[in-house]
Design a protein around this motif. Structure first.
Motif, short mmCIF file in Angstrom:
data_model
loop_
_atom_site.label_atom_id
_atom_site.label_comp_id
_atom_site.label_asym_id
_atom_site.label_seq_id
_atom_site.Cartn_x
_atom_site.Cartn_y
_atom_site.Cartn_z
N VAL A 1 -7.46 13.97 -8.75
CA VAL A 1 -7.04 12.33 -8.27
C VAL A 1 -8.18 11.94 -7.08
O VAL A 1 -8.71 12.64 -6.13
N LYS A 2 -8.21 10.02 -7.30
CA LYS A 2 -9.27 9.41 -6.01
C LYS A 2 -7.93 9.19 -5.52
O LYS A 2 -7.22 8.20 -6.24
N LEU A 3 -8.14 8.66 -4.16
CA LEU A 3 -7.77 7.49 -3.03
C LEU A 3 -8.52 6.27 -3.81
O LEU A 3 -8.98 5.98 -4.20
N GLY A 4 -7.34 5.08 -3.48
CA GLY A 4 -7.32 4.23 -3.55
C GLY A 4 -7.64 3.45 -2.49
O GLY A 4 -7.99 3.82 -2.04
N SER A 5 -7.29 2.03 -2.52
CA SER A 5 -7.78 1.33 -1.54
C SER A 5 -6.62 0.88 -0.42
O SER A 5 -6.68 0.62 0.83
N ILE A 6 -5.61 1.29 -0.28
CA ILE A 6 -4.71 1.15 0.71
C ILE A 6 -5.57 2.76 1.64
O ILE A 6 -4.73 3.14 1.15
N ALA A 7 -5.62 1.89 2.04
CA ALA A 7 -5.80 2.88 3.52
C ALA A 7 -4.50 3.68 3.73
O ALA A 7 -3.65 3.35 4.34
N PRO A 8 -4.19 4.73 4.89
CA PRO A 8 -2.92 5.38 5.32
C PRO A 8 -2.67 4.81 5.88
O PRO A 8 -3.56 4.67 7.08
N HIS A 9 -2.09 4.72 6.25
CA HIS A 9 -0.97 3.74 7.20
C HIS A 9 0.70 4.26 7.76
O HIS A 9 1.46 4.43 6.17
N ALA A 10 0.79 4.06 8.85
CA ALA A 10 1.92 4.52 9.20
C ALA A 10 3.28 2.57 8.68
O ALA A 10 2.71 1.90 9.60
N CYS A 11 3.98 3.10 8.70
CA CYS A 11 5.34 1.43 8.72
C CYS A 11 6.78 2.46 8.76
O CYS A 11 6.81 4.07 8.52
N GLU A 12 7.89 1.11 8.75
CA GLU A 12 9.16 1.98 9.45
C GLU A 12 9.96 0.64 8.02
O GLU A 12 9.99 -0.03 8.44
N ILE A 13 10.46 1.76 7.96
CA ILE A 13 11.79 0.95 6.81
C ILE A 13 13.50 1.20 7.05
O ILE A 13 13.26 2.59 7.35
N ASP A 14 14.32 0.94 7.03
CA ASP A 14 15.84 1.17 7.67
C ASP A 14 15.79 2.19 8.64
O ASP A 14 15.84 3.78 8.88
N ALA A 15 14.83 2.34 10.27
CA ALA A 15 14.56 2.69 11.25
C ALA A 15 14.67 3.61 10.46
O ALA A 15 13.80 4.96 11.50
N LEU A 16 13.56 4.54 9.17
CA LEU A 16 13.12 5.47 8.94
C LEU A 16 11.49 5.51 8.68
O LEU A 16 10.83 4.62 8.69
N GLU A 17 10.59 6.36 9.99
CA GLU A 17 9.38 6.46 9.16
C GLU A 17 8.37 6.98 8.10
O GLU A 17 9.18 8.70 7.16
N TYR A 18 7.59 6.38 7.59
CA TYR A 18 6.56 6.39 6.48
C TYR A 18 5.44 6.48 6.56
O TYR A 18 5.30 5.57 7.79
N LEU A 19 4.99 6.68 5.62
CA LEU A 19 3.40 6.88 5.32
C LEU A 19 3.02 6.52 4.08
O LEU A 19 3.49 6.81 3.22
N VAL A 20 2.25 5.38 3.96
CA VAL A 20 2.01 4.54 3.09
C VAL A 20 0.39 4.85 2.36
O VAL A 20 -0.05 4.63 3.66
N TYR A 21 -0.05 5.08 1.33
CA TYR A 21 -1.49 5.79 1.35
C TYR A 21 -1.05 5.25 -0.91
O TYR A 21 -0.38 5.15 -1.60
N SER A 22 -2.64 4.98 -0.92
CA SER A 22 -2.00 4.68 -2.65
C SER A 22 -3.59 5.37 -3.05
O SER A 22 -4.95 5.68 -2.67
N GLU A 23 -3.91 6.38 -4.48
CA GLU A 23 -4.13 6.37 -5.20
C GLU A 23 -4.54 5.70 -6.31
O GLU A 23 -3.92 5.27 -6.71
N GLU A 24 -5.51 6.19 -6.85
CA GLU A 24 -5.87 5.89 -8.28
C GLU A 24 -4.70 5.76 -9.47
O GLU A 24 -3.87 6.63 -8.86
N TYR A 25 -4.37 4.79 -10.84
CA TYR A 25 -3.48 4.79 -11.44
C TYR A 25 -4.27 5.37 -12.48
O TYR A 25 -5.08 5.00 -13.16
N LEU A 26 -3.50 7.11 -12.73
CA LEU A 26 -3.79 7.52 -13.53
C LEU A 26 -3.32 7.13 -15.23
O LEU A 26 -1.69 7.62 -14.85
N PRO A 27 -2.92 6.50 -16.49
CA PRO A 27 -2.17 5.88 -17.49
C PRO A 27 -1.92 6.86 -18.12
O PRO A 27 -2.95 7.56 -18.68
N GLY A 28 -0.94 7.34 -18.78
CA GLY A 28 -1.26 8.19 -19.88
C GLY A 28 0.32 9.57 -19.07
O GLY A 28 1.15 9.38 -18.06
N ASP A 29 0.36 10.74 -19.98
CA ASP A 29 1.61 11.15 -19.65
C ASP A 29 1.21 12.92 -19.03
O ASP A 29 0.25 13.20 -19.08
#
Lengths: 396, 294
Positions: free
Chosen positions: B81-109
């Motif tokens: 799988v390949k990396l997508g266009s959202i570069a990894p970055h940290a974020c916070e939701i409801d006081a919890l810490e997350y990392l966000v990034y994207s990969e290519e979307y592969l349609p299929g089962d």
């Protein structure tokens, strides 16, 4: 599977007769037993007369760590300018390993061998030892140094392992996991499993030793290496079933079972009784036992051409120089019978051969015939259990 | 994931992505299908587990995710799988810490979905899967990386004839010779039902090599072909499964799929041997062998 002559002193015309009669496919020479010049000229002769014969030299570098043993007998190895003795600590330095390999490859380059067996040391205790680390280093470095020598003949890394090392399963498995993942690969391996003494057959006919020797052949062959087994004698067909491409045996007991004792003075004594290798019994019996058994269990006779060397009508005992020819002939025939491209089927053939031997020994016992100690069935159970253990661990 | 964040809140935080739709959920991860810059991508929201009393836990997890992304960025194989266009970055939701990034979307089962639908591949299809995943593992092996989590859930059958099967999720990949990330060395990474037997040995990291991945490739091929994981049966305690992995020989694949070539089944069986040294490990030969059946 091929069968080679394991050459020692008293070469005579055994190898050339073996090649002429197509009993063997080649020979493994030993620097200790022949003067270097003699070896070189004998090899040239053989290559000239039998261009298809495979000729190898076991460097016997494994004795290099025994210089401090007062009785050590290096024989003619000292004729080789590349040979010198070492202390373990010196060989822990990889530049010394490289140097040994480099010098040996240079010296062997002009000889008419068909493939080159690389030098290595003897793993005398365990796979978890300084010796094993050094030995692995020799194996890892061999290809790179060899390629620099410009020699294009196939290269076999050597492994000389004491039978005790094969008895620790965990260490053994770690070792084979390691050597099957080499970055720079030789074309194959020359394997020697050492007994404490050439006469100690129970050292080799031991369940763990049989199983692990076969495991080594299988693991290396699965990973694309050719395996030549030195001093494999009667185990040759079994190692072939496990994937080995060749085995070797010779005319003296110290050419049938390897022991470092070979480099120490022998205790002397009478020449051994001439024996006959019976395919049915998977063992050698004395020539007089063979005569005595034929009326009761006729199948102990192989019904092969060299049986006539044991015809006692014209002499009280067979000619000693013919003994090895009969052995090679019987082994060659056994290899053909038991070998199969499929490991599981080859193994099944081996089980059947052991079962036939077991039955024959029972028949012999039922006639009240008592055999000499070496002729008895003591090899059968370790062989059978070794094969069972191998089958189980190899998941066949 | 425990306390999965509300999708509306996620949407607010990841502003590059539109039309988020949840498509996967893991222990610490939610995967969304989303429109990113006009293209559909798989957006990953990874919780960074932390412990106020132990700062190193957060660091460990950050390093693990960072390693996955580093490896993915270096991979050229179409079967990974390949990396997508959202570069990894940290974020916070409801006081919890997350990392966000994207990969290519592969349609299929995923193969798991196909197995659950009782789908059984024909010889050519199974061989194609073998070739694709072996090539993916080869690429990782050349980088001294072991995937350690190859299983039907982590392989997608795509509609793209150039890359029929793609291997996902390098979350627990192991870098040979790298700095250890896991502080608890007794912990076994990976999905327990899909773990090579040598990974159950004490101190396995010392000797681990790509043959562990060859084992799980074969186990995946075996399960896809037969619909059966030979070691894991539903309702069994975990210990039973691990015991089977370590000691039990699977039924020969040919007994379950006698329509497949005997040599092909035998190769898959051999790759599942307990001892790594007994698995044929030459990639060129393995791939060539599999290609014969395509």
């Amino acid at each position: 599977m091929k069968l080679f002559a394991q050459v020692g002193h008293g070469l005579g015309d055994k190898v050339t007769t073996g090649l002429k009669d197509k009993l063997i496919d080649g020979a493994i020479f030993s620097p200790k037993d022949l003067k270097r010049d003699t070896m070189v000229s004998r090899i040239s002769e053989i290559r000239r007369e039998y261009p298809d014969a495979e000729i190898l030299i076991d460097p016997q570098f494994y004795v290099c760590l025994f210089a401090n043993s007062p009785a050590i007998n290096f024989g003619n190895i000292s004729d080789w300018s590349c040979f010198r003795t070492f202390r373990k600590g010196e060989l822990e330095r990889s530049q010394n390993v490289d140097l040994v390999l480099e010098e040996y490859f240079r010296e062997v380059a002009d000889l008419e061998v068909t493939a080159v067996l690389a030098p290595n040391i003897y793993i005398s205790q365990s796979f978890d030892s300084r010796e094993a680390v050094i030995a692995k280093n020799f194996v890892r470095q061999a290809r790179e140094i060899y390629d620099k020598s410009g020699n294009k003949r196939p290269l076999f890394a050597s492994l000389i392992i004491c039978r005790e090392a094969l008895q620790d399963r965990k260490e053994f498995e770690d070792f084979i996991n390691d050597i099957t993942m080499l970055e720079t690969r030789p074309d194959g391996f020359y394997l020697i499993i050492a007994s404490r003494a050439s006469e100690a057959l129970s050292d080799i006919y031991h369940t763990d030793v049989v199983a692990n020797w076969m495991m080594l052949n299988l693991a290396l062959s699965i990973n694309g290496f050719e395996v030549i087994n030195g001093y494999s004698d009667l185990l040759t067909p079994f190692l072939g079933a496990a994937g080995g491409v060749a085995g070797a045996t010779g005319w003296w007991s110290n050419l049938r079972v390897f022991s470092i004792d070979r480099f120490f003075p022998s205790v002397g004594g009478r020449l051994p009784i001439i024996r006959y290798l019976s395919k049915l019994l998977l063992n050698r019996i004395t020539f007089s036992e063979k005569e005595a058994l034929i009326p009761f269990v006729p199948d102990v006779l192989n019904q092969l051409p060299h049986d006539q060397d044991y015809d006692l009508k014209h002499s009280p005992e067979p000619e000693r120089s013919r003994e090895v020819l009969q052995s090679w002939e019987a082994l060659k025939s056994l290899i053909e019978e038991l070998s199969d491209n499929d490991v599981a089927r080859g193994l099944e053939n081996c089980f059947q051969a052991i079962s036939r031997a077991e039955q024959a020994y029972s028949e012999i016992a039922s006639f009240g015939i008592v055999l000499d100690q070496k002729s008895r069935d003591e090899h059968i159970l370790p062989l059978l259990n070794g094969l069972r253990q191998f089958k189980d661990r190899a998941e066949l | 994931m425990k306390d999965k964040p509300d999708i509306e809140k996620v949407q607010q935080v990841i502003q590059q992505a539109e039309n988020l739709e949840e498509i996967g959920l893991g222990g610490y991860k939610v995967v969304y299908k989303a429109l990113v810059g006009g293209k559909i991508e798989a957006v990953k929201l990874v919780q960074i587990p932390s412990d106020e009393s132990d700062e190193t836990i957060r660091d460990e997890n950050l390093r693990r995710i960072g390693r996955e992304l580093d490896i993915l960025a270096k991979c050229k194989s179409p079967y990974l799988v390949k990396l997508g266009s959202i570069a990894p970055h940290a974020c916070e939701i409801d006081a919890l810490e997350y990392l966000v990034y994207s990969e290519e979307y592969l349609p299929g089962d995923s193969l798991r979905e196909m197995i659950l639908k009782d789908y059984r591949p024909m010889r050519e299809e199974l061989a194609e899967l073998g070739v694709c995943i072996l090539k993916a593992v080869l690429e990782l092996a050349l980088m001294n990386v072991i995937h350690r989590d190859i299983k039907p859930d982590n392989i997608i059958k795509t509609n793209d004839p150039v890359r029929t099967y793609v291997l996902l999720d390098l979350g627990i990949a192991f870098q040979i010779g790298g700095t250890p990330i896991t502080r608890n060395s007794a912990r076994i990474p990976g999905t327990l039902y899909y773990i090579a037997p040598e990974m159950l040995d004490q101190g396995f990291r010392q000797n681990l090599d790509y043959r562990a991945d060859l084992y799980t490739v074969a186990l995946t091929l075996y399960e896809f072909a037969s619909g059966d994981n030979p070691f894991a049966h539903s309702g069994d305690p975990q210990f039973t499964t691990l015991y089977r992995i370590k000691t039990q020989r699977p039924r020969p694949l040919r007994e379950l799929r006698n329509d497949l070539p005997a040599e092909m089944c035998s190769l898959i069986d051999q790759l599942m041997r307990k001892l790594p040294a007994l698995r044929p490990a030459n990639f060129d030969q393995l791939i060539k062998e599999m290609e014969r059946y395509r």
